[in-house]
Design a protein around this motif. Structure first.
Motif, PDB file in Angstrom:
ATOM      1  N   GLU A  97       0.843  -1.202   0.000  1.00 17.26           N
ATOM      2  CA  GLU A  97       0.000   0.000   0.000  1.00 17.26           C
ATOM      3  C   GLU A  97       0.878   1.252   0.000  1.00 17.26           C
ATOM      4  OE1 GLU A  97      -3.329  -1.975   3.054  1.00 17.26           O
ATOM      5  OE2 GLU A  97      -2.443  -0.041   3.506  1.00 17.26           O
ATOM      6  N   HIS A 111       0.132   5.373   0.907  1.00 15.66           N
ATOM      7  CA  HIS A 111      -0.855   6.350   1.393  1.00 15.66           C
ATOM      8  C   HIS A 111      -0.273   7.745   1.151  1.00 15.66           C
ATOM      9  CE1 HIS A 111      -3.408   3.393   3.653  1.00 15.66           C
ATOM     10  NE2 HIS A 111      -2.322   2.676   3.424  1.00 15.66           N
ATOM     11  N   PHE A 112      -1.074   8.599   0.531  1.00 14.22           N
ATOM     12  CA  PHE A 112      -0.591   9.929   0.140  1.00 14.22           C
ATOM     13  C   PHE A 112      -1.149  10.997   1.073  1.00 14.22           C
ATOM     14  CE2 PHE A 112      -2.428   7.961  -3.884  1.00 14.22           C
ATOM     15  CZ  PHE A 112      -1.357   7.108  -4.080  1.00 14.22           C
ATOM     16  N   ASN A 113      -0.330  12.025   1.251  1.00 14.51           N
ATOM     17  CA  ASN A 113      -0.808  13.274   1.839  1.00 14.51           C
ATOM     18  C   ASN A 113      -0.436  14.337   0.832  1.00 14.51           C
ATOM     19  OD1 ASN A 113      -1.365  15.525   3.291  1.00 14.51           O
ATOM     20  ND2 ASN A 113       0.128  15.151   4.917  1.00 14.51           N
ATOM     21  N   SER A 125      -5.772  15.849  -2.216  1.00 19.03           N
ATOM     22  CA  SER A 125      -5.633  16.176  -0.796  1.00 19.03           C
ATOM     23  C   SER A 125      -5.141  14.965  -0.008  1.00 19.03           C
ATOM     24  CB  SER A 125      -6.960  16.680  -0.229  1.00 19.03           C
ATOM     25  OG  SER A 125      -8.004  15.772  -0.480  1.00 19.03           O
ATOM     26  N   PHE A 126      -5.569  13.805  -0.390  1.00 15.99           N
ATOM     27  CA  PHE A 126      -5.113  12.587   0.286  1.00 15.99           C
ATOM     28  C   PHE A 126      -5.460  11.422  -0.620  1.00 15.99           C
ATOM     29  CE2 PHE A 126      -8.608   9.865   1.866  1.00 15.99           C
ATOM     30  CZ  PHE A 126      -9.669  10.564   1.298  1.00 15.99           C
ATOM     31  N   LYS A 130      -3.764   0.492  -3.003  1.00 13.80           N
ATOM     32  CA  LYS A 130      -3.485  -0.750  -2.286  1.00 13.80           C
ATOM     33  C   LYS A 130      -3.558  -1.914  -3.265  1.00 13.80           C
ATOM     34  CE  LYS A 130      -5.956   1.197   1.668  1.00 13.80           C
ATOM     35  NZ  LYS A 130      -7.157   1.122   2.505  1.00 13.80           N
ATOM     36  N   GLU A 134      -8.190   5.192  -3.524  1.00 17.88           N
ATOM     37  CA  GLU A 134      -9.034   6.215  -2.898  1.00 17.88           C
ATOM     38  C   GLU A 134      -8.302   7.535  -3.058  1.00 17.88           C
ATOM     39  OE1 GLU A 134      -9.758   5.572   1.273  1.00 17.88           O
ATOM     40  OE2 GLU A 134     -11.361   7.048   1.312  1.00 17.88           O
ATOM     41  N   TRP A 191     -14.294  13.089  -3.937  1.00 16.02           N
ATOM     42  CA  TRP A 191     -13.636  12.011  -3.180  1.00 16.02           C
ATOM     43  C   TRP A 191     -14.063  10.711  -3.846  1.00 16.02           C
ATOM     44  CZ3 TRP A 191     -15.461  11.101   2.565  1.00 16.02           C
ATOM     45  CH2 TRP A 191     -14.773  10.032   3.103  1.00 16.02           C
ATOM     46  N   THR A 203     -13.435   6.568  -4.938  1.00 18.83           N
ATOM     47  CA  THR A 203     -12.805   5.285  -4.630  1.00 18.83           C
ATOM     48  C   THR A 203     -13.024   4.335  -5.807  1.00 18.83           C
ATOM     49  OG1 THR A 203     -14.803   4.422  -3.626  1.00 18.83           O
ATOM     50  CG2 THR A 203     -13.245   5.492  -2.151  1.00 18.83           C
TER      51      THR A 203
END
Lengths: 464, 479
Positions: B36, B38-40, B151-152, B156, B182, B200, B202
């Motif tokens: 996975e 995960h982004f910020n 934004s985020f 995965k 996502e 947003w 997914t």
């Protein structure tokens, strides 16, 4: 769980020492759980013992980001596989800053023992409980089908880190639910009632014939219930729905990882008055027996009560070590993993609208016309847009200051800021936490509690 | 069976340890690696993997007169002691539980050759690099777009090997990949001082499809930007257009239950033969589509997955079932056994935790003659295009769904007009004869279908959904 999780501590500590050569900070959360689910319906009886699953997840700081690896086993080969994987990532990491925030050094062990463990009941007695609940519901006319379930679990978590934290917790949860379905002329309607808390059979107190019969009777009445009104109107949320409102609006919106991402409408409102004096919202992971309560979070901080709205003023947010460091505050013990395979996030525990001084009659009179939303079903947050969605099974119209007709399922939609602004009264009801499961985004479900008091405001409502 | 990947046959090895156990029995095993990112914003905040899971579930069937005691136990303990304990637990459970079917017919050893494409081979061989490339391309797709950023988000990848063995000698295995994404897209700034907006989104698929990102980001950026200027929708029953992304949120769940054997056994289903839509409506369940997340050569009991109609000429067909329900309903399994829970209808991994029950594979609503999306909009004249619902939360017992409109568009005079947001859209997906529902109120279907997770469908135009907002109840009143 007699051969306990703590028997693996030496192996886990060895793994951390190995990782310490490649990182300034590493931690591990090991988990084992057991439990049982008994589900009866009109046609079948299903019993499931929880999977025999145990494992560990390691997290380490990789210079400018976190890295994690996990394995579904606590034997040395499984632990070695996870550590090997993490070391590979750390080897390619750039040298950067130290890990953000302070590392927990908490040491403690909490082994909450249920007063009446459901494990001691045995499967047969759990089966009898579900069958009795089903019989009560099926005795109501027009109820053609019913499902009842009793679920219990015992979970052990052991958190260790290279700063010396060592937190062990054992918790038990019990959950009972009944779903009666009434049917007539091809139309089906259902109602649901559940109880759940930490503990054992004592969690089921109050889940009696009278409650089940009322639940089934409402399912029957829903067959003939009218459509809910539609459009913008006065709304009263029942205590359970009020807790869901707190969760979706100020819970998700104050998870401070969203602040770091500039992904919350609430960030610029911190410190401001956002609602009436009568409104106080807290997240409290230390409520004794609360469904969402925790002894320690998954960064090694003891469960904690955090004020989010204090008498109308937005005063606080939920923090992990990283967001706390960014905003110059302390972690609030809200870092949680769904299980040892899932990532750690800032998460809620029990989110609560605290009671004020209105009784329901006064709120209904104040509303004049509108609708009461009862029996919450679900909610959905919109952290950046500042909106929320709440769904309920049923409700009642309010006409001329009186509660009148039963209406069917509804959804509420609206701007949180406007909803808060329009709050005209908060009830004086005794807190009863209801059990729920919360996802972050679209996954990572974990147990959270919610509750509150009747609450009067305005919003858009429609049939769903 | 389906790819160059040679899947592990853990179930058969475990099955060897069950030879002394009286049948019928079945072992389902899963080995999964998960990676996975995960982004910020455009930086990686967390890289995960490998997350390794190796587990299995043993199911025993014990006769109890006209019923069967079914014992299921899952475990990750592969030691001899662990397997013995798992068998012991399953035996114990089988003594208590009961299912109203005798002598369930497990799938025999004949397993199909070939099967749908299920493995993203580049991802399988180089998951870390593939995810890194995907993230780079995602971030690059936002370059040159002032006021629009991710934004985020997260990407995965699960790479899993499934194997099934049973007391009849079945020894089947296949590999599959699942990608879950996502992404929050934020629009901000500008001279007008409006609050920021977000789209947003997914997705679940079997491949990392980085090449599609620039076009997708075009659309996402537009929705995020339009959300900032959106007004409330009207109230009333207006024509609603649903693109596949929206329909996927509720059609498969409701259809799977209302036309499935779980509901049929409990008399909650729509009976076969009931009219649920117009004569031109035919819907099938298809477990053989390449790259569909619901596809596999076999279902989670080992029965070959197939394509099967669930609605023909507007009438419901016989229910979709697994081995046990088929026996209870005096039919045969349709190859629809799936291992899932209520939160994750098609879990990427950890399926061995669950005993199987019948579910849809992929619902397929064929294209109609409504033309392109623009032509459908033109036909509607006045209504709403719903681009995203917060959470449609399908209610499988009543067949209804409903949720907040996160972003949509008013349709005025046959053209997309101003964006709308807020309010509630909902109604029944499918219902008894004469009940207004999405299926009975379908007035047009677009001419092209798209596969979105568990649904392949064209854009749909529906006349029977209700919308609750704050704007004028007459869509054209203020135009």
């Amino acid at each position: 769980m007699s051969a306990g999780l703590r028997d693996h501590e030496a192996d886990l500590q060895r793994a951390l020492r190995r990782l310490e050569r490649a990182t300034p900070f590493a931690e591990v959360m090991a988990e084992r759980s057991l439990g049982e689910s008994v589900q009866s319906d009109s046609k079948s009886l299903t019993v499931h013992k929880s999977p025999r699953v145990a494992g560990a997840i390691f997290r380490a700081w990789a210079g400018n980001q976190w890295a994690e690896a996990a394995a579904s086993g606590l034997d040395s080969a499984s632990i070695a596989a996870a550590v090997d994987g993490l070391e590979t990532r750390l080897a390619s990491a750039t040298r950067g800053s130290p890990p953000p925030g302070e590392s927990s050094t908490t040491v403690g062990a909490v082994e909450a023992a249920p007063a009446r463990p459901l494990r001691d009941w045995g499967t047969e007695r759990c089966v009898e409980w579900t069958k009795e609940v089903m019989r009560w519901a099926m005795a109501v006319p027009d109820v053609r089908f019913c499902q009842s379930a009793l679920i219990w679990s015992e979970d052990e978590r052991h958190y260790l880190n290279t700063a010396g934290s060592n937190c062990f917790q054992r918790s038990s949860r019990a959950y009972g639910v009944v779903v009666p379905v009434a049917a007539e002329n091809g139309k089906s309607e259902f109602n649901a009632e559940s109880v759940g808390s930490q503990g054992g059979a004592e969690a089921l107190n109050g889940f009696d014939e009278s409650l089940v019969t009322r639940t089934a009777e409402l399912a029957r009445q829903l067959l003939r219930a009218g459509k809910p009104p539609s459009g913008r109107m006065n709304v009263i949320l029942d205590p359970g729905t009020s807790g869901t409102f707190a969760h979706e609006s100020f819970g998700h919106g104050t998870e401070a990882d969203q602040f770091l991402r500039d992904r919350t409408y609430l960030k610029p409102l911190l410190g401001q008055v956002v609602g009436p004096e009568s409104l106080t919202i807290v997240d409290d992971g230390s409520v004794p027996g609360g469904w969402g309560s925790i002894a320690f979070d998954d960064e090694g901080h003891p469960g904690h009560r955090t004020l989010l709205i204090d008498h109308g003023r937005f005063v606080g947010a939920l923090h992990d070590r990283e967001t706390a460091a960014a905003f110059g505050t302390k972690p609030t013990a809200n870092t949680r993993r769904s299980d040892f395979l899932s990532r750690a996030f800032v998460r809620m525990t029990n989110t609560i609208v605290e009671a004020s001084d209105w009784n329901l009659d006064e709120l209904v009179t104040e509303a004049g016309d509108g609708v009461i939303l009862e029996r919450w079903q679900s909610g959905m947050e919109d952290p950046l847009g500042g909106r929320m969605q709440l769904k309920v099974r049923l409700g009642h119209r309010i006409e001329h200051g009186k509660i009148t007709d039963l209406v069917g399922p509804m959804a509420l939609s609206g701007s949180v800021v406007e909803f808060l602004r329009d709050i005209r009264g908060v009830g004086n009801d005794r807190l009863e936490l209801s059990p729920g499961m919360c996802g972050k985004g679209h996954g990572d479900y974990l147990p959270v509690g919610g509750g509150g008091a009747y609450l009067l405001s305005r919003a858009v409502v429609g049939a769903s | 069976m389906t790819s160059a990947v040679n899947p592990d046959r853990l179930a058969a090895r475990l099955g060897d340890r069950l030879r002394a156990t009286p049948g019928p029995w079945e072992v389902y095993a899963e080995r999964a690696r998960r990676y996975e990112l995960h982004f910020n914003g455009t930086s990686i905040e967390l890289a995960r993997g490998p997350i390794i899971v190796e587990g299995y579930g043993i199911r025993l069937f014990r006769p109890k007169g006209k019923e069967t005691g079914v014992g299921y136990q899952a475990s990750t303990d592969l030691t001899d002691d662990g397997v013995r304990a798992t068998i012991g637990d399953a035996e114990e459970v089988s003594r208590v539980s009961r299912f109203p079917a005798e002598d369930p017919h497990l799938p025999d050893p004949k397993t199909p050759s070939g099967g749908p494409e299920l493995v993203d081979r580049a991802l399988w061989s180089e998951p870390v690099r593939s995810l890194d490339d995907f993230a780079s391309k995602l971030f690059a797709s936002f370059e040159g777009r002032p006021g629009v950023v991710p934004s985020f988000g997260s990407a995965k990848a699960t790479l899993a090997e499934i194997s099934i063995a049973n007391s009849l000698g079945l020894d089947a295995a296949f590999a599959h990949s699942i990608v879950e994404t996502e992404i929050g897209v934020k629009s901000f700034g500008g001279p007008e001082g409006r609050p920021p907006g977000e789209y947003w989104v997914t997705g679940t698929s079997r491949r990392l499809e980085a090449d599609r990102l620039p076009a997708l980001v075009d659309d996402w950026a537009r929705y995020a930007t339009d959300a900032r200027a959106a007004a409330s929708p009207p109230t009333g029953q207006v024509p609603v257009i649903l693109p596949p992304e929206v329909s996927e949120g509720f059609i498969p769940a409701v259809l799977g239950f209302k036309l499935g054997a779980v509901a049929a056994l409990r008399e909650l289903a729509i009976p076969a033969g009931t009219r649920v839509g117009g004569d031109d409506l035919t819907v099938r369940d298809d477990g053989t589509l390449d790259w569909a997340v619901g596809s596999a050569p076999i279902d989670d009991e080992g029965t070959p997955r197939v394509a099967r109609p669930v609605v023909v000429d507007g009438r419901a067909e016989a229910p979709l079932s697994d081995v046990l329900h088929a026996r209870a309903l005096e039919s045969t399994s349709t190859g629809n056994a799936a291992r899932a829970d209520r939160f994750t209808p098609s879990p990427a991994w950890g399926r061995f935790h669950h005993a199987p029950s019948p579910r849809l594979s992929t619902a397929v609503i064929p294209p109609g003659d409504g033309g392109s999306d623009a032509e459908l909009i033109e036909q509607v004249e006045d209504g709403i295009w719903v681009q995203q619902i917060g959470w449609a939360q399908p209610d499988v017992i009543t067949g209804r769904f409903g949720g907040e409109i996160r972003i949509g568009y008013r349709i005025r005079h046959g053209k997309l007009a101003e964006p709308v947001r807020g309010g509630v859209v909902g109604g029944a997906v499918i219902g008894a004869e004469g009940t207004p529902s999405l299926f009975s109120g379908l007035s047009a279907r677009g001419s092209k279908s798209r596969l979105v997770s568990g649904l392949s469908t064209p854009t749909l135009v529906v006349e029977t959904l209700s919308v609750s907002g704050e704007a004028s109840p007459t869509p054209t009143a203020s135009s």
